[in-house]
Design an enzyme around this catalytic site. Structure first.
Site, PDB file in Angstrom:
ATOM      1  N   GLU A 199       7.413 -33.749  -0.870  1.00  0.00           N
ATOM      2  CA  GLU A 199       6.334 -33.833  -0.344  1.00  0.00           C
ATOM      3  C   GLU A 199       6.446 -34.017   1.301  1.00  0.00           C
ATOM      4  OE1 GLU A 199       2.671 -34.401  -2.837  1.00  0.00           O
ATOM      5  OE2 GLU A 199       3.826 -36.036  -3.224  1.00  0.00           O
TER       6      GLU A 199
ATOM      7  N   HIS B 253       2.208 -42.184   0.725  1.00  0.00           N
ATOM      8  CA  HIS B 253       1.541 -41.414  -0.039  1.00  0.00           C
ATOM      9  C   HIS B 253       1.648 -41.929  -1.658  1.00  0.00           C
ATOM     10  CE1 HIS B 253       0.015 -37.970  -2.117  1.00  0.00           C
ATOM     11  NE2 HIS B 253       1.191 -37.734  -2.572  1.00  0.00           N
TER      12      HIS B 253
ATOM     13  N   HIS C 230      -0.787 -42.001  -5.655  1.00  0.00           N
ATOM     14  CA  HIS C 230      -2.149 -41.768  -6.455  1.00  0.00           C
ATOM     15  C   HIS C 230      -2.785 -42.817  -6.925  1.00  0.00           C
ATOM     16  CE1 HIS C 230       1.115 -38.083  -7.360  1.00  0.00           C
ATOM     17  NE2 HIS C 230       0.669 -38.175  -5.908  1.00  0.00           N
TER      18      HIS C 230
ATOM     19  N   HIS D 131      -5.312 -34.742  -6.137  1.00  0.00           N
ATOM     20  CA  HIS D 131      -3.752 -35.327  -5.978  1.00  0.00           C
ATOM     21  C   HIS D 131      -4.055 -36.687  -5.820  1.00  0.00           C
ATOM     22  CE1 HIS D 131      -0.057 -34.147  -3.438  1.00  0.00           C
ATOM     23  NE2 HIS D 131      -0.150 -35.499  -4.419  1.00  0.00           N
TER      24      HIS D 131
END
Ligand SMILES: [Zn+2]
Length: 286
Positions: free
Chosen positions: A103, A122, A124, A185
């Site tokens: 990513e 980043h 989740h 996401h």
């Protein structure tokens, strides 16, 4: 007279640090320190349940065009400084034995568009990602700290992770927001330093948990536009700098619907009565 309680005791030892290793504020650090701190941030994200297995990625800008980032296919809670990878702004790997995060393109988009950004997280986080999966932004005026720190947390439409599709969906938001939800996401944050980027990720998840709890407990009371204006004006007092692009949309307030373009709901009878009245007036004019 009673002696002052505790006066005879030796001074208390300093409060133990929450973690053995820490991430220091600011960005002016050696590459070794940045490597160490990315590993610490990865562990914090894993320990807090923001990521599992090989999910998530973290990066910092070492120099204007050199990015230090986490590798792909590794648990970010168990990284060693030597596992990290250095790339340029085009994603070309400069050093490191492992492969850079899949990513990475999302990180590079921020670094290219925002010279003020030096770190990206980043993850989740499950409650915030639940909102993103349900197609909901965290865009209601509920918590002063979130409004001061982030204005609101918008939802970026879905794009396949690691592809230009996601970068294209993100691009309109990058100049205006420091924290975003990614539909179906997760979440991404950026900041002038890694500690702030990590704190912003924590704030997203905390805000999602409180929003959910408020909805379970009853109907969340939104702050008014006037209260939000006061908070936005207070941002500088809290050293909460807005992204240089400005233009973030204000959160939804209790009086957001009082504007002229707001939706109006009518019953069938009310609509019929309005039409009848308009027709009557029209006939009377002829
Ligand atoms: Zn992801």
């Amino acid at each position: 007279m009673l002696p002052l309680r505790g006066a005879e005791h030796p001074p208390l030892p300093p409060i133990a640090p929450m973690f053995e290793h820490s991430v220091l504020p600011g960005h002016a650090k050696s590459e070794d320190q940045h490597r160490h701190e990315i590993c610490v941030a990865g562990r914090w994200m894993y320990e807090r349940g923001f990521i599992v297995a090989c999910e998530g990625n973290v990066s910092v800008r070492l120099t204007p065009d050199r990015i230090l980032t986490t590798p792909t296919c590794m648990n970010k809670g168990a990284l060693r400084p030597a596992d990290l990878v250095v790339t340029n702004l085009d994603g070309k790997q400069i050093s490191g034995e492992r492969k850079a995060s899949s990513e990475l393109a999302m990180h590079l988009l921020f670094y290219r568009m925002r010279p003020d950004v030096h770190a990206i997280c980043h993850a989740h986080p499950p409650t915030a990602t639940g909102f993103a999966v349900a197609g909901r932004a965290l865009d209601q005026a509920l918590l002063p700290e979130v409004i001061i720190g982030l204005c609101q947390i918008p939802l970026v439409r879905y794009g396949t992770p690691g592809t230009p599709e996601l970068s294209a969906a993100l691009e309109p938001f990058v100049s205006h927001y420091d924290a975003m939800l990614l539909a179906n996401h997760g979440a991404v944050t950026c900041a002038p330093d890694l500690l702030t980027a990590f704190f912003r990720m924590e704030t997203i998840e905390h805000s999602a948990k409180i929003t959910l709890a408020a909805e379970m407990a009853g109907t969340p009371e939104l702050l008014s536009g006037r209260e939000v204006a006061k908070l936005m004006a207070a941002r500088s007092r809290y050293s909460a700098e807005a992204p240089p692009g400005g233009g973030a949309e204000l959160p939804i307030t209790s009086d957001s619907n009082d504007h002229e373009d707001s939706q109006v709901t009518l019953t069938r009878n009310e609509l019929d009565a309005l039409i009848d009245e308009a027709v009557r007036k029209d006939r009377a004019r002829r």
